[in-house]
Design a protein around this motif. Structure first.
Motif, mmCIF file in Angstrom:
data_model
loop_
_atom_site.group_PDB
_atom_site.id
_atom_site.type_symbol
_atom_site.label_atom_id
_atom_site.label_comp_id
_atom_site.label_asym_id
_atom_site.label_seq_id
_atom_site.Cartn_x
_atom_site.Cartn_y
_atom_site.Cartn_z
ATOM 1 N N THR A 1 145.749 -26.315 46.605
ATOM 2 C CA THR A 1 144.961 -26.721 47.543
ATOM 3 C C THR A 1 143.719 -25.656 47.461
ATOM 4 O OG1 THR A 1 146.768 -27.310 49.097
ATOM 5 C CG2 THR A 1 144.596 -27.170 50.000
ATOM 6 N N PHE A 2 142.875 -26.128 46.630
ATOM 7 C CA PHE A 2 141.657 -25.377 46.600
ATOM 8 C C PHE A 2 140.676 -24.912 47.531
ATOM 9 C CE2 PHE A 2 138.325 -23.588 43.727
ATOM 10 C CZ PHE A 2 137.211 -23.684 44.269
ATOM 11 N N SER A 3 140.608 -25.676 48.770
ATOM 12 C CA SER A 3 139.876 -25.463 49.737
ATOM 13 C C SER A 3 140.463 -24.552 50.779
ATOM 14 C CB SER A 3 139.692 -26.853 50.506
ATOM 15 O OG SER A 3 140.969 -27.554 51.036
ATOM 16 N N SER A 4 141.666 -24.007 50.731
ATOM 17 C CA SER A 4 142.133 -23.160 51.493
ATOM 18 C C SER A 4 142.590 -21.784 51.003
ATOM 19 C CB SER A 4 143.710 -23.823 52.222
ATOM 20 O OG SER A 4 144.469 -24.108 51.237
ATOM 21 N N THR A 5 142.096 -21.488 49.637
ATOM 22 C CA THR A 5 142.559 -20.438 48.843
ATOM 23 C C THR A 5 141.232 -19.538 48.527
ATOM 24 O OG1 THR A 5 144.362 -21.739 47.926
ATOM 25 C CG2 THR A 5 143.609 -19.761 46.558
ATOM 26 N N THR A 6 141.740 -18.337 48.714
ATOM 27 C CA THR A 6 140.687 -17.463 48.281
ATOM 28 C C THR A 6 140.726 -17.288 46.513
ATOM 29 O OG1 THR A 6 140.757 -15.933 50.180
ATOM 30 C CG2 THR A 6 140.044 -14.912 48.048
ATOM 31 N N MET A 7 139.408 -17.472 46.313
ATOM 32 C CA MET A 7 139.074 -17.302 44.763
ATOM 33 C C MET A 7 138.525 -16.068 44.243
ATOM 34 S SD MET A 7 140.818 -20.105 43.654
ATOM 35 C CE MET A 7 140.225 -20.192 41.887
ATOM 36 N N SER A 8 138.585 -15.759 43.030
ATOM 37 C CA SER A 8 138.175 -14.557 42.332
ATOM 38 C C SER A 8 137.649 -14.884 41.064
ATOM 39 C CB SER A 8 139.091 -13.387 42.640
ATOM 40 O OG SER A 8 139.348 -12.984 43.908
ATOM 41 N N TRP A 9 136.981 -13.833 40.542
ATOM 42 C CA TRP A 9 136.495 -13.816 39.278
ATOM 43 C C TRP A 9 137.147 -12.356 38.755
ATOM 44 C CZ3 TRP A 9 135.002 -17.390 35.620
ATOM 45 C CH2 TRP A 9 134.601 -18.481 36.044
ATOM 46 N N TYR A 10 137.679 -12.206 37.533
ATOM 47 C CA TYR A 10 138.064 -11.096 36.867
ATOM 48 C C TYR A 10 137.413 -10.866 35.462
ATOM 49 C CZ TYR A 10 141.752 -10.222 40.159
ATOM 50 O OH TYR A 10 142.707 -9.746 41.497
ATOM 51 N N ARG A 11 137.295 -9.840 34.763
ATOM 52 C CA ARG A 11 136.933 -9.449 33.647
ATOM 53 C C ARG A 11 137.954 -8.561 32.723
ATOM 54 N NH1 ARG A 11 131.049 -6.992 34.346
ATOM 55 N NH2 ARG A 11 131.553 -4.854 34.989
ATOM 56 N N TYR B 1 135.905 -20.718 52.852
ATOM 57 C CA TYR B 1 134.698 -21.426 53.216
ATOM 58 C C TYR B 1 133.556 -20.872 52.957
ATOM 59 C CZ TYR B 1 138.218 -24.273 55.396
ATOM 60 O OH TYR B 1 139.154 -25.518 55.238
ATOM 61 N N SER B 2 133.547 -19.947 51.955
ATOM 62 C CA SER B 2 132.671 -19.255 51.106
ATOM 63 C C SER B 2 132.068 -18.043 51.903
ATOM 64 C CB SER B 2 131.183 -20.146 51.310
ATOM 65 O OG SER B 2 131.490 -21.269 50.138
ATOM 66 N N TYR C 1 135.833 -13.540 30.681
ATOM 67 C CA TYR C 1 135.919 -13.766 32.372
ATOM 68 C C TYR C 1 136.987 -14.627 32.683
ATOM 69 C CZ TYR C 1 131.827 -10.702 32.949
ATOM 70 O OH TYR C 1 130.877 -9.723 32.971
ATOM 71 N N TYR C 2 137.752 -14.411 33.726
ATOM 72 C CA TYR C 2 138.854 -15.295 34.177
ATOM 73 C C TYR C 2 138.755 -15.666 35.602
ATOM 74 C CZ TYR C 2 141.289 -13.382 30.144
ATOM 75 O OH TYR C 2 141.511 -13.131 28.761
ATOM 76 N N CYS C 3 139.034 -16.828 36.130
ATOM 77 C CA CYS C 3 138.861 -17.092 37.501
ATOM 78 C C CYS C 3 140.604 -16.874 37.880
ATOM 79 C CB CYS C 3 138.401 -18.364 37.758
ATOM 80 S SG CYS C 3 139.240 -19.946 37.405
ATOM 81 N N HIS C 4 140.642 -16.904 39.323
ATOM 82 C CA HIS C 4 141.955 -16.590 39.773
ATOM 83 C C HIS C 4 142.179 -17.116 41.193
ATOM 84 C CE1 HIS C 4 145.245 -13.761 41.712
ATOM 85 N NE2 HIS C 4 145.678 -14.033 40.268
ATOM 86 N N SER C 5 143.301 -17.713 41.405
ATOM 87 C CA SER C 5 143.536 -18.033 42.713
ATOM 88 C C SER C 5 144.704 -17.253 43.422
ATOM 89 C CB SER C 5 144.096 -19.381 42.875
ATOM 90 O OG SER C 5 144.647 -19.664 43.906
ATOM 91 N N ALA C 6 144.264 -16.743 44.866
ATOM 92 C CA ALA C 6 145.140 -16.052 45.382
ATOM 93 C C ALA C 6 146.479 -16.780 45.815
ATOM 94 C CB ALA C 6 144.592 -15.387 46.645
#
Length: 115
Positions: A28-38, A54-55, A94-99
């Motif tokens: 459920t993308f809309s309720s998840t904190t997202m990050s970028w790592y490298r 919500y940005s 670079y990677y994206c990540h979901s909490a």
């Protein structure tokens, strides 16, 4: 099945810009904190930027503050990283990540900053 597909990397000269995208599925993308790592060879994966569902708020590593901007599209389930004033030390995968899925990672996208 949780999936991340990162894209937008490439070779750029110092001072240049790139926009990374991460297309996601399986949670459920809309309720998840997202990050970028490298990550660079021989080093730990480094947190670059984080964005709340919500940005707001957004958080940045000191090394990229003022140069990178994280954003998201909750309809398309995509998270972005706009990178400007790139430096050679930004070279990394670079990677994206979901909490909500901490053990899942995509293949990443290579960013190389060089003359």
């Amino acid at each position: 099945q949780v999936q991340f597909v990162e894209s937008g990397g490439g070779l750029v000269q110092p001072g240049g810009s790139l926009r990374l995208s991460c297309t996601t599925s399986g949670f459920t993308f809309s309720s998840t904190t997202m990050s970028w790592y490298r990550q660079t060879p021989g080093k730990e994966r480094e947190l670059v930027a984080t964005i709340a569902p919500y940005s707001r708020p957004t958080l940045y590593a000191d090394s990229v503050k003022g140069r990178f901007t994280i954003s998201r599209d909750n309809v398309r389930k995509v998270v972005y990283l706009q990178m400007s004033s790139l430096k050679p030390e930004d070279t990394a995968v670079y990677y994206c990540h979901s909490a909500s899925s901490p053990t899942n990672w995509g293949q990443g996208t290579q960013v190389t900053v060089s003359t």
